[in-house]
Design a protein around this motif. Sequence first.
Motif, PDB file in Angstrom:
ATOM      1  N   LYS A 136       0.844  -1.194   0.000  1.00  8.01           N
ATOM      2  CA  LYS A 136       0.000   0.000   0.000  1.00  8.01           C
ATOM      3  C   LYS A 136       0.881   1.246   0.000  1.00  8.01           C
ATOM      4  CE  LYS A 136      -0.433  -0.327   5.020  1.00  8.01           C
ATOM      5  NZ  LYS A 136       0.545   0.704   5.348  1.00  8.01           N
ATOM      6  N   ILE A 137       0.372   2.280  -0.676  1.00  3.82           N
ATOM      7  CA  ILE A 137       0.997   3.596  -0.656  1.00  3.82           C
ATOM      8  C   ILE A 137      -0.080   4.581  -0.222  1.00  3.82           C
ATOM      9  CG2 ILE A 137       2.106   5.430  -1.988  1.00  3.82           C
ATOM     10  CD1 ILE A 137       3.895   3.031  -1.758  1.00  3.82           C
ATOM     11  N   GLN A 138       0.174   5.319   0.839  1.00  2.00           N
ATOM     12  CA  GLN A 138      -0.778   6.315   1.330  1.00  2.00           C
ATOM     13  C   GLN A 138      -0.316   7.668   0.800  1.00  2.00           C
ATOM     14  OE1 GLN A 138      -2.398   5.017   5.382  1.00  2.00           O
ATOM     15  NE2 GLN A 138      -0.327   4.217   5.504  1.00  2.00           N
ATOM     16  N   ASP A 139      -1.154   8.280  -0.051  1.00  3.69           N
ATOM     17  CA  ASP A 139      -0.694   9.411  -0.832  1.00  3.69           C
ATOM     18  C   ASP A 139      -1.840  10.410  -1.058  1.00  3.69           C
ATOM     19  OD1 ASP A 139       1.210  10.846  -2.290  1.00  3.69           O
ATOM     20  OD2 ASP A 139       0.805   9.770  -4.154  1.00  3.69           O
ATOM     21  N   ASN A 140      -1.547  11.425  -1.869  1.00  5.64           N
ATOM     22  CA  ASN A 140      -2.551  12.390  -2.321  1.00  5.64           C
ATOM     23  C   ASN A 140      -2.450  12.499  -3.830  1.00  5.64           C
ATOM     24  OD1 ASN A 140      -3.652  13.783   0.264  1.00  5.64           O
ATOM     25  ND2 ASN A 140      -1.439  13.819   0.536  1.00  5.64           N
ATOM     26  N   VAL A 141      -3.588  12.563  -4.497  1.00  7.32           N
ATOM     27  CA  VAL A 141      -3.627  12.800  -5.938  1.00  7.32           C
ATOM     28  C   VAL A 141      -4.613  13.940  -6.177  1.00  7.32           C
ATOM     29  CG1 VAL A 141      -4.143  11.867  -8.220  1.00  7.32           C
ATOM     30  CG2 VAL A 141      -3.110  10.382  -6.485  1.00  7.32           C
ATOM     31  N   GLY A 142      -4.136  15.021  -6.751  1.00  7.40           N
ATOM     32  CA  GLY A 142      -5.008  16.165  -6.980  1.00  7.40           C
ATOM     33  C   GLY A 142      -5.588  16.717  -5.697  1.00  7.40           C
ATOM     34  N   ASN A 143      -4.761  16.777  -4.655  1.00  3.84           N
ATOM     35  CA  ASN A 143      -5.151  17.298  -3.337  1.00  3.84           C
ATOM     36  C   ASN A 143      -6.224  16.469  -2.642  1.00  3.84           C
ATOM     37  OD1 ASN A 143      -3.376  19.557  -3.423  1.00  3.84           O
ATOM     38  ND2 ASN A 143      -4.830  20.637  -4.757  1.00  3.84           N
ATOM     39  N   GLU A 144      -6.408  15.246  -3.110  1.00  5.03           N
ATOM     40  CA  GLU A 144      -7.341  14.331  -2.455  1.00  5.03           C
ATOM     41  C   GLU A 144      -6.567  13.122  -1.938  1.00  5.03           C
ATOM     42  OE1 GLU A 144     -10.487  14.746  -1.771  1.00  5.03           O
ATOM     43  OE2 GLU A 144     -10.672  16.663  -2.838  1.00  5.03           O
ATOM     44  N   PRO A 145      -6.843  12.666  -0.702  1.00  5.83           N
ATOM     45  CA  PRO A 145      -6.118  11.505  -0.166  1.00  5.83           C
ATOM     46  C   PRO A 145      -6.500  10.224  -0.887  1.00  5.83           C
ATOM     47  CG  PRO A 145      -7.893  12.134   1.322  1.00  5.83           C
ATOM     48  CD  PRO A 145      -7.836  13.199   0.258  1.00  5.83           C
ATOM     49  N   VAL A 146      -5.516   9.371  -1.109  1.00 11.46           N
ATOM     50  CA  VAL A 146      -5.761   8.071  -1.739  1.00 11.46           C
ATOM     51  C   VAL A 146      -4.986   6.993  -0.993  1.00 11.46           C
ATOM     52  CG1 VAL A 146      -6.210   9.017  -4.043  1.00 11.46           C
ATOM     53  CG2 VAL A 146      -3.887   8.361  -3.402  1.00 11.46           C
ATOM     54  N   TYR A 165      -8.556   3.169  -2.772  1.00  7.57           N
ATOM     55  CA  TYR A 165      -9.636   3.572  -1.874  1.00  7.57           C
ATOM     56  C   TYR A 165      -9.401   4.974  -1.338  1.00  7.57           C
ATOM     57  CZ  TYR A 165     -10.611  -1.468  -1.669  1.00  7.57           C
ATOM     58  OH  TYR A 165     -10.891  -2.777  -1.991  1.00  7.57           O
ATOM     59  N   SER A 166     -10.481   5.559  -0.876  1.00  7.92           N
ATOM     60  CA  SER A 166     -10.354   6.768  -0.070  1.00  7.92           C
ATOM     61  C   SER A 166     -10.002   6.335   1.349  1.00  7.92           C
ATOM     62  CB  SER A 166     -11.659   7.559  -0.061  1.00  7.92           C
ATOM     63  OG  SER A 166     -11.605   8.568   0.941  1.00  7.92           O
ATOM     64  N   PRO A 167      -8.952   6.912   1.950  1.00  2.54           N
ATOM     65  CA  PRO A 167      -8.587   6.539   3.322  1.00  2.54           C
ATOM     66  C   PRO A 167      -9.385   7.307   4.372  1.00  2.54           C
ATOM     67  CG  PRO A 167      -6.982   8.068   2.464  1.00  2.54           C
ATOM     68  CD  PRO A 167      -7.978   7.845   1.354  1.00  2.54           C
ATOM     69  N   VAL A 168     -10.440   7.979   3.940  1.00  2.00           N
ATOM     70  CA  VAL A 168     -11.274   8.748   4.870  1.00  2.00           C
ATOM     71  C   VAL A 168     -12.317   7.823   5.492  1.00  2.00           C
ATOM     72  CG1 VAL A 168     -12.887  10.670   5.133  1.00  2.00           C
ATOM     73  CG2 VAL A 168     -10.914  10.887   3.590  1.00  2.00           C
ATOM     74  N   VAL A 169     -12.263   7.679   6.797  1.00  2.00           N
ATOM     75  CA  VAL A 169     -13.201   6.831   7.544  1.00  2.00           C
ATOM     76  C   VAL A 169     -13.883   7.696   8.597  1.00  2.00           C
ATOM     77  CG1 VAL A 169     -13.441   4.812   9.040  1.00  2.00           C
ATOM     78  CG2 VAL A 169     -11.782   4.780   7.161  1.00  2.00           C
ATOM     79  N   ASN A 170     -15.202   7.689   8.569  1.00  4.03           N
ATOM     80  CA  ASN A 170     -15.976   8.519   9.516  1.00  4.03           C
ATOM     81  C   ASN A 170     -15.555   9.988   9.458  1.00  4.03           C
ATOM     82  OD1 ASN A 170     -17.453   6.332  10.381  1.00  4.03           O
ATOM     83  ND2 ASN A 170     -16.203   5.948  12.188  1.00  4.03           N
ATOM     84  N   GLY A 171     -15.288  10.454   8.240  1.00  4.21           N
ATOM     85  CA  GLY A 171     -14.975  11.857   8.047  1.00  4.21           C
ATOM     86  C   GLY A 171     -13.541  12.257   8.328  1.00  4.21           C
ATOM     87  N   LYS A 172     -12.695  11.313   8.733  1.00  2.00           N
ATOM     88  CA  LYS A 172     -11.303  11.631   9.053  1.00  2.00           C
ATOM     89  C   LYS A 172     -10.354  10.720   8.272  1.00  2.00           C
ATOM     90  CE  LYS A 172     -12.161  13.296  13.775  1.00  2.00           C
ATOM     91  NZ  LYS A 172     -11.808  13.141  15.210  1.00  2.00           N
ATOM     92  N   ARG A 173      -9.291  11.328   7.776  1.00  2.00           N
ATOM     93  CA  ARG A 173      -8.279  10.537   7.080  1.00  2.00           C
ATOM     94  C   ARG A 173      -7.575   9.618   8.070  1.00  2.00           C
ATOM     95  NH1 ARG A 173      -3.793  12.555   2.712  1.00  2.00           N
ATOM     96  NH2 ARG A 173      -2.806  10.516   2.392  1.00  2.00           N
ATOM     97  N   GLN A 174      -7.411   8.361   7.653  1.00  2.00           N
ATOM     98  CA  GLN A 174      -6.804   7.363   8.530  1.00  2.00           C
ATOM     99  C   GLN A 174      -5.473   6.874   7.974  1.00  2.00           C
ATOM    100  OE1 GLN A 174      -8.009   6.468  11.515  1.00  2.00           O
ATOM    101  NE2 GLN A 174      -9.642   7.963  11.188  1.00  2.00           N
ATOM    102  N   ASN A 175      -4.595   6.492   8.869  1.00  2.00           N
ATOM    103  CA  ASN A 175      -3.413   5.729   8.485  1.00  2.00           C
ATOM    104  C   ASN A 175      -3.763   4.253   8.605  1.00  2.00           C
ATOM    105  OD1 ASN A 175      -1.519   7.801   7.940  1.00  2.00           O
ATOM    106  ND2 ASN A 175      -1.282   8.161  10.128  1.00  2.00           N
ATOM    107  N   PHE A 176      -3.281   3.469   7.668  1.00  2.00           N
ATOM    108  CA  PHE A 176      -3.571   2.041   7.658  1.00  2.00           C
ATOM    109  C   PHE A 176      -2.280   1.262   7.817  1.00  2.00           C
ATOM    110  CE2 PHE A 176      -7.253   3.860   5.751  1.00  2.00           C
ATOM    111  CZ  PHE A 176      -8.297   2.993   6.013  1.00  2.00           C
ATOM    112  N   ARG A 177      -2.366   0.160   8.538  1.00  2.00           N
ATOM    113  CA  ARG A 177      -1.228  -0.747   8.664  1.00  2.00           C
ATOM    114  C   ARG A 177      -1.597  -2.094   8.069  1.00  2.00           C
ATOM    115  NH1 ARG A 177      -0.766  -4.708  12.784  1.00  2.00           N
ATOM    116  NH2 ARG A 177      -2.604  -4.849  14.124  1.00  2.00           N
ATOM    117  N   LEU A 178      -0.577  -2.791   7.579  1.00  2.00           N
ATOM    118  CA  LEU A 178      -0.770  -4.128   7.035  1.00  2.00           C
ATOM    119  C   LEU A 178      -0.764  -5.120   8.186  1.00  2.00           C
ATOM    120  CD1 LEU A 178      -0.950  -5.927   4.473  1.00  2.00           C
ATOM    121  CD2 LEU A 178       1.549  -6.064   4.554  1.00  2.00           C
ATOM    122  N   VAL A 179      -1.844  -5.869   8.318  1.00  2.00           N
ATOM    123  CA  VAL A 179      -1.993  -6.822   9.428  1.00  2.00           C
ATOM    124  C   VAL A 179      -1.451  -8.190   9.052  1.00  2.00           C
ATOM    125  CG1 VAL A 179      -3.663  -8.046  10.873  1.00  2.00           C
ATOM    126  CG2 VAL A 179      -3.991  -5.610  10.378  1.00  2.00           C
ATOM    127  N   GLY A 180      -1.788  -8.639   7.861  1.00  2.00           N
ATOM    128  CA  GLY A 180      -1.436  -9.993   7.432  1.00  2.00           C
ATOM    129  C   GLY A 180      -2.341 -10.371   6.282  1.00  2.00           C
TER     130      GLY A 180
END
Length: 399
Positions: free
Chosen positions: A148-158, A172-187
């Motif tokens: 995964k790469i957590q980035d912005n494209v055209g000022n929108e989080p991706v 995907y949009s990383p916005v969850v419940n109105g807030k941008r989230q960081n994601f970790r790889l679980v397995g």
Amino acid sequence: MKAQTKPSIFWAGIFLLVVPGLIHAYLLMPFPGSQDLNAITVCYYLEKLVMPLRIIGAIIVIYYFFKYLLKNSITGKIAKLLVFVLCLVSFYFTDVMFKAESMFEEPQTIKFSNAIYNKVPESMVVIGVVNNGIAKAYPLVYLGYHHKIQDNVGNEPVLVTYCTMCRTGRVYSPVVNGKRQNFRLVGARHYNAIIEDAATKTWWYQATGNAAVGELKGEHLAELPYEQSTLGAWLNKHPASLILQPDVHYLSDYNDLKNYDRLQSVDKDSVLKNKDSLVRKSWMVGIIINGQAKAYDWRQLDKKRLVNDQVNHTPLLIALEHDSLTYHAFNSTVKGKALHFKLDTAGTITDQETASVWNWDGLSTAGTLKGSQLNKIQAYQEYWHSWKHFHPNTLFWKD
């Protein structure tokens, strides 16, 4: 002797120190049989329990050492100390060697270049994203390692994701419940990467964006459109695109995925005589139309290049370019009429109804329908076993 040394106390502590962590590592990595179990809920709660159980186990072992170790024979003392050391060694395997976050690290530097300064070969396959007039390309070989790469494209989080075990990308949009989230790889579960958002600790399937377990179980990450193609094909359409450059810290890891983006497993299998055989890791192009999934066999697509089809009363064109790596899916309806396409020996695409000429991006470049644009349909490349698992009611096309 046994009554005096109380070995059951020692082994109970060792069990708590080691076994929960081993089970957790086994279930979240693609060990034989582990991924076929429906155990994601067990994994989720077991992860929360591993450390508390280890602490309890450590307390029990330490208590045993102070209370009973001296009562053991010399052989007993050495054996128990060796077992304890082996337990500590096992933590390396469960918490480092077979821990997804350690095996597939986040990039340390995320750097993009334009086509002029780009160092990525144009033959490499990329996932391309466009937003607000800005285009970015993410090579599969780099995504395949990082997942995964957590980035912005055209000022929108991706959140640009890729799972090598099921051979599929999603954005995907990383916005969850109105807030941008960081994601970790679980397995992984069912050979698909599992990611967790930082706020709710919900576990999400990479291949579907579905929340499988946790606070938001049953919800879905918002999917964003993307295309998968060679970098060269992408730059032909988006010459100003930015291209993700390799992180120099992981060059050897990228090299381990050399040719991943172009060779099928059946091509490398010397035992399999019929390369058109449908196997677990056969490549598919998958689409979903109004809830109905359908898979198209890649090898057959490679032979035909164009497939006219219909799913859920929607006329479709599935196309695979001459590089055998860049694919497209379109709604083939224009001005309320379904068109049917053919490819001549010169490589020209025309529709049978008006003989208009079309390019690989679904744009008519000549003829009665010049200027008309076919509407794109999101399509995914994926292994057959993965697509079938996550879309059990899928239809299947094979010429």
